[in-house]
Design a protein around this motif. Structure first.
Motif, short mmCIF file in Angstrom:
data_model
loop_
_atom_site.label_atom_id
_atom_site.label_comp_id
_atom_site.label_asym_id
_atom_site.label_seq_id
_atom_site.Cartn_x
_atom_site.Cartn_y
_atom_site.Cartn_z
N ALA A 26 -25.20 -9.50 -32.50
CA ALA A 26 -26.32 -8.62 -32.19
C ALA A 26 -26.29 -8.19 -30.73
CB ALA A 26 -27.64 -9.33 -32.50
N ALA A 27 -26.03 -9.12 -29.82
CA ALA A 27 -26.00 -8.79 -28.39
C ALA A 27 -24.82 -7.88 -28.06
CB ALA A 27 -25.93 -10.07 -27.57
N LEU A 28 -23.70 -8.06 -28.75
CA LEU A 28 -22.54 -7.20 -28.53
C LEU A 28 -22.83 -5.77 -28.96
CD1 LEU A 28 -19.72 -9.59 -29.78
CD2 LEU A 28 -20.02 -8.80 -27.42
N VAL A 29 -23.52 -5.61 -30.09
CA VAL A 29 -23.89 -4.27 -30.55
C VAL A 29 -24.82 -3.61 -29.53
CG1 VAL A 29 -25.20 -3.00 -32.29
CG2 VAL A 29 -23.52 -4.71 -32.99
N ALA A 30 -25.78 -4.37 -29.02
CA ALA A 30 -26.70 -3.82 -28.03
C ALA A 30 -25.93 -3.32 -26.81
CB ALA A 30 -27.72 -4.87 -27.61
N LYS A 31 -24.98 -4.10 -26.34
CA LYS A 31 -24.19 -3.67 -25.19
C LYS A 31 -23.40 -2.41 -25.51
CE LYS A 31 -20.61 -4.88 -21.94
NZ LYS A 31 -19.47 -5.75 -21.57
N GLN A 32 -22.80 -2.38 -26.71
CA GLN A 32 -22.03 -1.22 -27.13
C GLN A 32 -22.91 0.05 -27.13
OE1 GLN A 32 -21.13 -0.83 -31.34
NE2 GLN A 32 -18.99 -0.38 -30.86
N GLN A 33 -24.19 -0.12 -27.45
CA GLN A 33 -25.12 1.00 -27.50
C GLN A 33 -25.71 1.33 -26.12
OE1 GLN A 33 -25.64 2.81 -30.34
NE2 GLN A 33 -24.04 1.49 -31.19
N GLY A 34 -25.23 0.62 -25.10
CA GLY A 34 -25.74 0.86 -23.76
C GLY A 34 -27.10 0.25 -23.50
N MET A 107 -18.49 -5.65 -40.05
CA MET A 107 -18.82 -6.57 -38.96
C MET A 107 -17.60 -7.40 -38.57
SD MET A 107 -19.34 -10.12 -38.60
CE MET A 107 -19.62 -10.60 -40.29
N LEU A 108 -16.88 -7.91 -39.57
CA LEU A 108 -15.71 -8.73 -39.27
C LEU A 108 -14.66 -7.94 -38.51
CD1 LEU A 108 -14.15 -11.40 -39.61
CD2 LEU A 108 -13.26 -10.46 -41.77
N ASP A 109 -14.39 -6.73 -38.94
CA ASP A 109 -13.39 -5.91 -38.25
C ASP A 109 -13.83 -5.61 -36.82
OD1 ASP A 109 -11.77 -5.92 -40.46
OD2 ASP A 109 -12.39 -3.93 -41.17
N TYR A 110 -15.12 -5.40 -36.62
CA TYR A 110 -15.66 -5.16 -35.28
C TYR A 110 -15.37 -6.35 -34.36
CZ TYR A 110 -19.29 -4.68 -31.66
OH TYR A 110 -19.97 -4.62 -30.46
N ARG A 112 -13.11 -8.77 -34.86
CA ARG A 112 -11.66 -8.91 -34.68
C ARG A 112 -11.17 -7.96 -33.59
NH1 ARG A 112 -8.30 -8.75 -40.16
NH2 ARG A 112 -6.74 -9.77 -38.84
N GLY A 113 -11.75 -6.79 -33.53
CA GLY A 113 -11.38 -5.84 -32.49
C GLY A 113 -11.73 -6.31 -31.10
N LEU A 114 -12.68 -7.24 -31.01
CA LEU A 114 -13.08 -7.81 -29.71
C LEU A 114 -12.37 -9.13 -29.42
CD1 LEU A 114 -16.91 -7.06 -29.80
CD2 LEU A 114 -15.21 -6.01 -28.30
N GLY A 115 -11.42 -9.52 -30.29
CA GLY A 115 -10.61 -10.69 -30.01
C GLY A 115 -10.86 -11.90 -30.87
N LEU A 116 -11.77 -11.80 -31.87
CA LEU A 116 -11.99 -12.93 -32.76
C LEU A 116 -10.74 -13.20 -33.59
CD1 LEU A 116 -14.06 -14.97 -34.03
CD2 LEU A 116 -14.52 -13.20 -35.74
N LYS A 117 -10.29 -14.44 -33.59
CA LYS A 117 -9.07 -14.81 -34.31
C LYS A 117 -9.45 -15.59 -35.57
CE LYS A 117 -6.27 -15.12 -30.08
NZ LYS A 117 -7.36 -14.69 -29.17
N SER A 557 -25.60 -14.50 -41.90
CA SER A 557 -26.21 -14.53 -40.57
C SER A 557 -25.51 -13.56 -39.62
CB SER A 557 -26.16 -15.95 -39.99
OG SER A 557 -26.67 -15.98 -38.67
N PHE A 558 -24.19 -13.63 -39.58
CA PHE A 558 -23.43 -12.70 -38.73
C PHE A 558 -23.71 -11.25 -39.13
CE2 PHE A 558 -21.19 -16.26 -37.11
CZ PHE A 558 -20.39 -15.85 -36.04
N THR A 559 -23.70 -11.00 -40.44
CA THR A 559 -23.84 -9.63 -40.92
C THR A 559 -25.21 -9.06 -40.61
OG1 THR A 559 -22.25 -10.03 -42.69
CG2 THR A 559 -23.75 -8.17 -42.97
N PHE A 560 -26.26 -9.82 -40.89
CA PHE A 560 -27.60 -9.27 -40.66
C PHE A 560 -27.95 -9.24 -39.17
CE2 PHE A 560 -28.17 -10.07 -45.26
CZ PHE A 560 -28.53 -8.77 -45.61
N GLY A 561 -27.36 -10.09 -38.34
CA GLY A 561 -27.52 -9.94 -36.90
C GLY A 561 -26.91 -8.63 -36.43
N PHE A 562 -25.75 -8.31 -36.96
CA PHE A 562 -25.03 -7.06 -36.67
C PHE A 562 -25.88 -5.86 -37.11
CE2 PHE A 562 -21.46 -4.16 -38.10
CZ PHE A 562 -20.86 -3.97 -36.87
#
Length: 579
Positions: A26-34, A107-110, A112-117, A557-562
Motif C-alpha cells: 500500500a505504501a509503495l503504491v502511494a509513493k508511486q502515485q506521488g 500485485m505480484l508482478d508489481y 517482483r518489478g521492485l526486487g521481490l524474489k 492481505s497483500f492484494t487488498f492492501g495494493f
C-alpha cells in the motif's frame, strides 16, 4: 538503515496502521502515485502476523505458473473459488472475489518489478481442495527466496519472527519430505540437505531466514530502499472521525496521545484478536482461549473494536485460521512447547496428523474429520462436532499405534523420540490395549474400538469412506508413500498405543470487519464508512470459513492492501487492475 524512527509528520495522504503483509504494498503504491504515506506499527518489531507465518502467498493465475508452463486463468481460478468457498456472507461477494483474483497476479508482478524474489515450492504444495473443479494439483502457491538476515543491517534485530522457525534455513514446504527421514530416500536426502544448510550458516556466519520472516524481510528491504516511512513502537488506539469521515488516528508516542491525520484515507492492517481472551470468548460458540494460539503477540484487536465503535459491520468473528495444537488436559504444556525465554509456543499438528497409523476422535470414540485435510476445515469440524455432542469434542484425542511413534515426528520431536516427561506428566498417554488408552483418555471404549476396526478396513481398501482421507493430492503430499495403497492410511493395531489431547489452536483469527472490493469498510446496511479501509486479518475473509490453499490469507492481505491504496489515492490504474 537506522532503526531510529524518522520524523513523524502531523498529516499524510495515506496513514497505514500495522506492518503486516498488505502495508508495504500500500505504501509503495502511494509513493508511486506521488503521495505521502506512513506505516504505524505498535510493536517493537516490523512484520506483523505475516512475519510469524509459514511464508506463502496464494496467487492464482500468477506469472510463475506461466513461466513453469502450468496453465491457469482467471476463469479456472474463479471456478475453483466458487467450488471451494461455499460460505455465504457479506464479505464473500462476487465483486470481492473477482477483485482478488484479478488484482493478485498484477500485485505480484508489481512487487517482483521492485526486487521481490519469489519461487514456486520445491516440493508439492497443491491447492487444498485440488479435486474440485478448477483445483490445481500442482498448486498456485508461491514462496519467498531465503534471505540473509544480515542484509538488513541495523534493522535485522527489528524483524518479527516465529522463534522455532527463525533460524531454520529450510522452508516450510520441505518439511513433509523431511518428516520421512526414517522412511524414504528422499527424506534422508532432505535431512542431509537440512544439516548442510545449518552447517553452511554456522561456518559462514550467514543467518538465513525463510517462511514469513523471509517475506517480510524482503518487504522491509524494499521499503527501506524506497524510503518509506516506518514508525515502530507506535500503537494506535482510536480513529478520528469528522463529519462522518475517518480523517486520522490517535497514537501513543512517548507517553502522549498524538493525532496523525490522513488526507485521502486510513488503511487498517492491524491483524486479528487471537490473543484477546475476553473478546474471543464473547464471540465464539464453544470453548476458546487465547492460550492455544501461535498468532503474532500483538494480535489483540483494539482497532477492530475501534472500527466496530463507529459502525463497521462484522462477520465470522467466531472462526480462525485453525491449526490444531496439543497439551495436557490439566493445562500444562509439554516439553518442547516452552521456549527458553518462557514463552509458550504451542505445537502445530497439521503435518504429523496427516501421517499413517493415527486417527483423531471425539470423546465418543468417533472420528471428526479428514486428519490429513485442510487445517482450517479440521478446526471448523471440531467445533461443529462439539456443538452436536454437547461438548465432547474439545478436546479431541489423537490415537496412534507404535509405528507412528517409531516412524514419524510429533510436535517438536524427531521420529522415534518420545520424551519421558511427556509420559510422566500425562501429556501423552500410553497403554498396551485400546481399552487401556480409552480409559486413560476418558473416551468411550466401545465406540473407539468400533471406529478403529472401521478405519482399519479403510486402510486395506485405500478408501476412507467417511472423510476421504488421502483422496486429494494435498493429503497425499503429506503422507508416507511407502504405505500402500493409500499413503495417509495406516492401520492402528500394534501396541503399545498412544494418545494426546487435541485443541483447536490457530495462527490468527479469520473474521473481522466487512469490506468491499476496494477494501473500504462498510456498515451493516452496506454503506461505506468514508476514508476507512481495512485489509488482512482485521477483516472478514474473502474466503469465508474456508482456506482454499497455502498462503490464502497472506495473498489476500497483500492484494487488498495494493487495491486499497490505488483506490484511496485516486489512481487511474485501478480500473486496469480490476478489468
Amino acid at each position: 538503515m537506522s532503526v531510529v524512527n524518522p520524523p513523524l509528520e502531523q498529516e499524510y495522504d495515506l496513514v497505514i496502521v500495522g506492518s503486516g503483509g498488505g502495508s508495504v504494498p500500500a505504501a509503495l503504491v502511494a509513493k508511486q502515485q506521488g503521495k505521502t504515506a506512513v506505516i504505524l506499527e505498535k510493536e517493537h518489531f516490523f512484520g506483523g502476523s505475516t512475519s510469524y507465518s509459514g511464508g506463502v502467498w496464494w496467487i492464482p493465475n500468477n506469472s510463475l505458473l506461466k513461466e513453469a508452463g502450468i496453465p491457469d486463468s482467471f476463469e479456472k481460478s474463479r471456478e475453483y473459488f466458487d467450488n471451494a468457498v461455499t460460505y455465504k456472507g457479506p464479505a464473500v461477494t462476487p465483486a470481492r472475489r473477482d477483485a482478488f483474483l484479478k488484482a493478485a497476479p498484477r500485485m505480484l508482478d508489481y512487487l517482483r518489478g521492485l526486487g521481490l524474489k519469489v519461487r514456486r515450492p520445491r516440493d508439492d504444495w497443491p491447492d487444498y481442495y485440488d479435486n474440485l473443479p478448477g483445483g490445481e494439483p500442482k498448486g498456485r502457491s508461491i514462496m519467498p527466496e531465503p534471505l540473509n538476515l544480515h542484509e538488513l543491517g541495523e534493522w535485522e534485530h527489528r524483524l518479527a519472527m516465529n522463534p522455532p522457525m527463525a533460524h531454520m534455513p529450510m522452508p516450510a514446504e520441505e518439511f513433509p519430505t523431511l518428516f520421512l527421514m526414517k522412511r524414504t530416500l528422499a527424506g534422508k536426502l532432505k535431512a542431509l540437505r537440512f544439516a548442510w544448510l545449518m552447517a553452511r550458516d554456522k561456518l559462514t556466519g550467514r543467518q538465513t531466514v525463510v517462511n514469513g520472516a523471509a517475506i517480510q524481510g524482503q518487504m522491509l528491504q524494499i521499503a527501506l530502499r524506497e524510503g518509506l516511512n516506518i514508525q515502530l513502537d507506535t500503537p494506535a488506539n482510536r480513529l478520528v472521525v469528522e463529519d462522518g469521515r475517518v480523517v486520522g488516528v490517535v497514537i501513543q508516542r512517548d507517553g502522549h496521545a498524538v493525532t496523525v491525520r490522513a488526507r485521502q484515507g486510513v488503511i487498517l492492517n492491524v491483524g486479528g484478536f487471537s490473543r484477546n481472551k475476553e473478546f474471543r470468548q464473547k464471540v465464539t460458540d464453544g470453548p476458546i482461549t487465547n492460550e492455544w494460539t501461535n498468532a503474532n503477540p500483538g494480535d489483540t484487536g483494539e482497532m477492530i473494536q475501534a472500527m466496530m465503535d463507529i459502525g463497521a459491520a462484522t462477520d465470522c468473528l467466531d472462526t480462525a485460521w485453525w491449526v490444531v495444537t496439543s497439551r495436557n488436559t490439566n493445562g500444562e504444556w509439554p516439553e518442547g512447547a516452552v521456549w527458553h525465554d518462557g514463552r509458550i509456543l504451542p505445537f502445530m499438528h497439521h503435518l504429523d496428523l496427516s501421517l499413517p497409523h493415527s486417527i483423531m476422535v471425539d470423546q465418543n470414540g468417533k472420528r471428526v474429520a479428514d486428519e490429513a485435510g485442510a487445517y482450517m476445515e479440521i478446526g471448523e469440524r471440531i467445533y461443529q462436532r462439539n456443538r452436536e455432542t454437547g461438548g465432547k469434542a474439545v478436546p479431541c484425542w489423537v490415537i496412534f499405534d507404535k509405528r507412528h511413534r517409531e516412524r514419524y515426528p510429533w510436535g517438536a520431536q524427531a521420529p522415534g523420540k518420545t520424551p519421558q516427561s511427556w509420559l510422566d506428566s500425562g501429556y501423552m498417554k500410553k497403554a498396551d490395549t485400546l481399552d487401556g488408552i480409552a480409559a486413560l483418555c476418558g473416551v468411550d471404549a466401545t465406540g473407539l474400538k468400533a471406529e478403529v476396526e472401521r478405519f482399519n478396513r479403510f486402510c486395506e481398501t485405500g478408501v476412507d469412506e467417511d472423510f476421504g482421507r488421502g483422496c486429494r493430492a494435498f493429503d497425499r503430499a503429506h503422507g508416507d508413500p511407502t504405505v500402500k495403497p493409500n499413503p495417509n492410511l495406516g492401520k492402528i493395531e500394534q501396541g503399545p498405543f498412544y494418545a494426546v489431547a487435541i485443541y483447536p489452536g490457530d495462527v490468527g483469527t479469520a473474521g473481522g470487519v466487512v469490506t468491499d472490493e476496494y477494501a473500504r469498510v462498510v456498515r451493516d446496511d452496506g454503506s461505506v464508512i468514508p476514508g476507512l479501509y481495512a485489509v488482512g486479518n482485521s477483516t472478514a475473509s474473502v474466503f469465508g470459513r474456508c482456506y482454499p490453499a497455502a498462503g490464502a490469507s497472506i495473498g489476500a492481505s497483500f492484494t487488498f492492501g495494493f487495491v486499497a491504496a490505488h483506490h484511496a489515492t485516486g489512481s487511474n490504474e485501478l480500473e486496469r487492475l480490476l478489468a
